[in-house]
Design an enzyme around this catalytic site. Structure first.
Site, short mmCIF file in Angstrom:
data_model
loop_
_atom_site.label_atom_id
_atom_site.label_comp_id
_atom_site.label_asym_id
_atom_site.label_seq_id
_atom_site.Cartn_x
_atom_site.Cartn_y
_atom_site.Cartn_z
N LYS A 94 0.86 -1.20 0.00
CA LYS A 94 0.00 0.00 0.00
C LYS A 94 0.88 1.23 0.00
O LYS A 94 1.84 1.33 0.79
CB LYS A 94 -0.87 -0.01 1.28
CG LYS A 94 -1.85 1.15 1.34
CD LYS A 94 -3.12 0.86 0.57
CE LYS A 94 -3.95 2.09 0.27
NZ LYS A 94 -3.56 2.78 -1.00
N GLN A 115 7.16 4.09 3.89
CA GLN A 115 5.76 3.65 3.92
C GLN A 115 5.58 2.37 4.75
O GLN A 115 4.55 2.20 5.41
CB GLN A 115 5.28 3.42 2.48
CG GLN A 115 3.78 3.46 2.31
CD GLN A 115 3.22 4.88 2.20
OE1 GLN A 115 3.78 5.72 1.52
NE2 GLN A 115 2.11 5.14 2.89
N LYS A 118 5.39 3.71 8.36
CA LYS A 118 4.20 4.54 8.52
C LYS A 118 2.95 3.66 8.60
O LYS A 118 2.11 3.82 9.48
CB LYS A 118 4.10 5.48 7.32
CG LYS A 118 2.94 6.44 7.36
CD LYS A 118 2.67 7.08 5.99
CE LYS A 118 3.90 7.79 5.46
NZ LYS A 118 3.55 8.65 4.29
N LYS A 130 5.52 2.01 -2.97
CA LYS A 130 5.39 3.33 -3.59
C LYS A 130 5.63 3.18 -5.08
O LYS A 130 6.32 2.24 -5.51
CB LYS A 130 6.43 4.31 -3.02
CG LYS A 130 6.02 5.76 -3.15
CD LYS A 130 5.08 6.16 -2.05
CE LYS A 130 4.54 7.55 -2.23
NZ LYS A 130 3.87 7.99 -1.00
N GLY A 169 -2.82 8.22 -4.29
CA GLY A 169 -2.17 9.42 -4.81
C GLY A 169 -0.94 9.83 -4.02
O GLY A 169 -0.64 9.30 -2.95
N ASP A 170 -0.21 10.76 -4.58
CA ASP A 170 0.91 11.44 -3.93
C ASP A 170 1.12 12.70 -4.78
O ASP A 170 0.18 13.14 -5.46
CB ASP A 170 2.16 10.53 -3.88
CG ASP A 170 3.24 11.06 -2.93
OD1 ASP A 170 3.13 10.83 -1.72
OD2 ASP A 170 4.19 11.72 -3.38
N ASN A 245 -2.62 19.07 -2.06
CA ASN A 245 -3.62 18.36 -1.28
C ASN A 245 -3.32 18.39 0.22
O ASN A 245 -4.19 18.73 1.03
CB ASN A 245 -3.70 16.91 -1.78
CG ASN A 245 -4.58 16.06 -0.89
OD1 ASN A 245 -4.10 15.37 0.00
ND2 ASN A 245 -5.88 16.13 -1.10
N SER A 381 -7.01 5.67 3.72
CA SER A 381 -7.04 4.76 2.56
C SER A 381 -7.44 3.36 3.03
O SER A 381 -8.23 2.67 2.37
CB SER A 381 -5.67 4.68 1.89
OG SER A 381 -5.46 5.77 1.02
P1 NDP Z 1 0.38 17.83 -4.48
O1 NDP Z 1 0.88 17.48 -5.83
O2 NDP Z 1 -1.08 17.99 -4.25
O3 NDP Z 1 1.08 19.18 -3.98
C1 NDP Z 1 2.46 19.29 -3.88
C2 NDP Z 1 2.78 20.70 -3.43
O4 NDP Z 1 4.15 20.77 -3.07
C3 NDP Z 1 2.57 21.72 -4.53
O5 NDP Z 1 2.23 22.95 -3.97
C4 NDP Z 1 3.94 21.76 -5.18
O6 NDP Z 1 4.22 22.95 -5.88
C5 NDP Z 1 4.83 21.63 -3.98
N1 NDP Z 1 6.10 21.02 -4.40
C6 NDP Z 1 6.26 19.82 -4.99
N2 NDP Z 1 7.55 19.62 -5.30
C7 NDP Z 1 8.18 20.71 -4.91
C8 NDP Z 1 9.53 21.11 -4.94
N3 NDP Z 1 10.48 20.30 -5.50
N4 NDP Z 1 9.86 22.30 -4.41
C9 NDP Z 1 8.89 23.09 -3.85
N5 NDP Z 1 7.60 22.77 -3.80
C10 NDP Z 1 7.25 21.61 -4.31
O7 NDP Z 1 0.99 16.71 -3.51
P2 NDP Z 1 0.55 16.33 -2.02
O8 NDP Z 1 0.02 17.51 -1.31
O9 NDP Z 1 -0.29 15.10 -2.12
O10 NDP Z 1 1.95 15.88 -1.39
C11 NDP Z 1 2.78 16.76 -0.65
C12 NDP Z 1 3.71 15.96 0.24
O11 NDP Z 1 2.93 15.17 1.15
C13 NDP Z 1 4.62 14.95 -0.46
O12 NDP Z 1 5.84 14.86 0.25
C14 NDP Z 1 3.86 13.64 -0.33
O13 NDP Z 1 4.73 12.52 -0.41
C15 NDP Z 1 3.30 13.80 1.07
N6 NDP Z 1 2.16 12.96 1.43
C16 NDP Z 1 1.03 12.96 0.67
C17 NDP Z 1 -0.05 12.19 1.05
C18 NDP Z 1 -1.35 12.21 0.30
O14 NDP Z 1 -2.30 11.58 0.76
N7 NDP Z 1 -1.47 12.91 -0.80
C19 NDP Z 1 0.01 11.32 2.24
C20 NDP Z 1 1.21 11.46 3.01
C21 NDP Z 1 2.24 12.25 2.60
P3 NDP Z 1 4.22 22.99 -7.48
O15 NDP Z 1 2.79 22.98 -7.88
O16 NDP Z 1 4.93 24.23 -7.82
O17 NDP Z 1 4.96 21.76 -7.94
O1 2IT Z 2 2.80 9.02 1.48
C1 2IT Z 2 1.66 8.53 1.66
O2 2IT Z 2 1.36 8.00 2.73
C2 2IT Z 2 0.68 8.65 0.58
N1 2IT Z 2 0.98 9.25 -0.45
C3 2IT Z 2 -0.68 8.02 0.73
C4 2IT Z 2 -0.63 6.55 0.46
C5 2IT Z 2 -1.96 5.85 0.40
O3 2IT Z 2 -1.94 4.67 0.02
O4 2IT Z 2 -2.99 6.42 0.75
#
Ligand code: NDP
Ligand code: 2IT
Length: 449
Positions: A94, A115, A118, A130, A169-170, A245, A381
């Protein structure tokens, strides 16, 4: 940690570095976990004898594949797809999929390794994985995104299944992409297998609260860290990096809990709005119109946009890095501490460099590492999988309550484990040790796998 154990772990680490050349982020993630494990190997010598760490650091399966697709002009593009199925001793693989041009095997392996631990912390039956691609979704039309997702799934589907591997997603992968991926999986397999992907739309098997879960969960975790210090969000100035997100729903929940979020960012710059971020506007710009964060200042003349600036220059008491790995350095951490920082909650995965982590720990900041703080996303999830398995759907209120309880459990496990192993208040040790022991025991119980 005894000197001997230090040497034992150091040599295991060096072996892993040698086996995985050039994968810096993966080395960093492994180092951070191994750093906590000295006392664990003393207490459980069988983990050392049975080479549990070496086994854990070698993914069960790594898939790398070609993803050809055509853009709207008919031009052909070739991207590279990845799925690293790291560990399945607690449940089906996952973990999310990341679409970003920086993606290569080392990033996917760091994320997959994190992961495992976590997912163990959530207490739910999920293994660690992943995946993703070096595809850049920025500026692509919906049709191009669909072409890419269909091609990606045309190869990946054979490795997935509700009892095998369940992506979500990520970065760069949200509800739109999951929809295209799910549609293609269904079409190829001729199976309506809801539990094969999570983060689905609410009309076709998604769970309420999954979209909000990572951000809400991160805000809850920090609330717990503040509570044990007899503090709350009330009247605190907060900074949340990113505007995706995780950032959006972190801002929403912190605001609801009484904090004031004054800054957020994207990869081009940051917004500073003393009055507090207008979240509805951020959502409209980012979620609906897919625009850049700089457009915020068109609507709020009293807000500042700093192109190419560093968001950690903004003074705050609570810092929530929610963008990407290694976005907060040792220098940033020193600045934040000087400006009166109290707590840090990592919404992103590994956003603080090792130097930054040391600065926070030396300054006695309440520091919640990503694998604990952002576990609410994957936990929800797993709740989506439960709903799919029982062909049911739960209310928003009920699901959010489950999430809040899971986050307070994770906080408690980390807090108590840190204390038990002689480092009170060290959530990094707490998270690494508690999750490692759980996974290691399960692996030993299953024999040499
Ligand atoms: P999104 O794609 O929705 O948003 C990512 C955000 O981070 C955007 O604002 C993006 O800006 C910015 N960003 C990405 N790369 C860079 C970079 N190299 N430098 C500066 N800013 C950056 O992704 P999420 O919100 O889903 O994910 C954000 C973080 O959270 C990641 O580390 C992800 O692994 C982690 N995460 C996500 C989960 C989920 O459920 N979605 C769960 C747990 C952790 P820009 O648009 O300019 O690229
Ligand atoms: O980093 C993370 O934990 C995620 N991007 C979510 C993974 C998931 O399976 O919901």
């Amino acid at each position: 940690m005894s000197v001997q154990m230090n040497e034992q772990l150091e040599s295991i680490y060096q072996e892993i570095v040698k086996r995985n050349p050039g994968e810096q982020e993966f080395h960093q993630a492994v180092h951070e976990v191994l750093d906590s494990l000295g006392p664990v190997l003393v207490k459980y010598p069988e983990f050392g004898k049975r080479k549990v760490i070496q086994r854990l650091a070698e993914p069960e399966r790594q898939i790398i594949f070609r993803v050809p697709w055509t853009d709207d002009k008919g031009e052909v593009h070739i991207n590279r797809g990845f799925r690293v199925e790291f560990n399945s001793c607690l449940g089906p693989y996952k973990g999310g999929l990341r679409f970003h041009p920086s993606v290569y095997l080392g990033i996917i392996k760091f994320l997959g390794f994190e992961q495992i631990f976590k997912n163990a912390l959530t207490g739910l039956p999920i293994g660690g994985a992943k995946g993703g691609s070096d595809f850049d979704p920025k500026g692509k039309s919906d049709n191009e995104i669909m072409n890419f997702c269909q091609s990606f799934m045309t190869e990946l589907y054979r490795h997935l299944g509700e009892y095998t591997d369940v992506p979500a997603g990520d970065i760069g992968v949200g509800g739109r992409e999951i929809g295209f991926l799910f549609g293609q999986y269904k079409r190829i397999t001729n199976r309506y297998e809801s539990g094969v992907l999570t983060g689905k739309g609410l009309d076709y098997g998604g769970s309420l609260v999954r979209k909000e879960a990572t951000g809400y969960g991160a805000a809850f975790f920090v609330q717990e860290m503040l509570r044990v210090r007899k503090q709350s969000y009330e009247g605190k100035t907060c900074v949340v990096s990113g505007a995706g997100n995780v950032a959006i729903y972190t801002i929403e929940k912190i605001t609801e809990l009484g904090g004031k979020v004054v800054a957020c960012s994207d990869s081009n710059g940051y917004i500073h709005h003393e009055k507090g971020i207008d979240l509805e506007l951020v959502r409209q710009l980012k979620e609906v119109e897919r625009r850049r964060i700089k457009d915020y200042v068109e609507y709020h003349k009293d807000a500042k946009y700093i192109e190419g600036g560093n968001i950690w220059d903004v003074p705050c008491q609570v810092a929530m890095p929610c963008a990407t790995q290694n976005e907060l350095t040792g220098k940033d951490a020193e600045k934040l501490v000087k400006h009166g920082l109290i707590a840090v909650g990592e919404g992103a995965n590994m956003p603080t460099t090792p130097e930054g982590v040391r600065v926070f720990q030396n300054a006695n900041i309440a520091y919640g590492p990503g694998k604990a703080t952002n576990a609410g996303g994957v936990a929800t999830s797993a709740l989506e999988m439960q709903q799919n398995a029982s062909r049911d759907s739960w209310s928003f209120e009920y699901t959010e309550k489950r999430l809040a309880k899971i986050m307070s459990n994770i906080h408690e496990i980390c807090y108590e484990t840190a204390e038990e192993f002689g480092t009170p208040g060290n959530y990094v040790n707490g998270a690494n040790i508690a999750s490692f022991i759980k996974v290691a025991k399960a692996m030993l119980a299953m024999g040499l796998i």
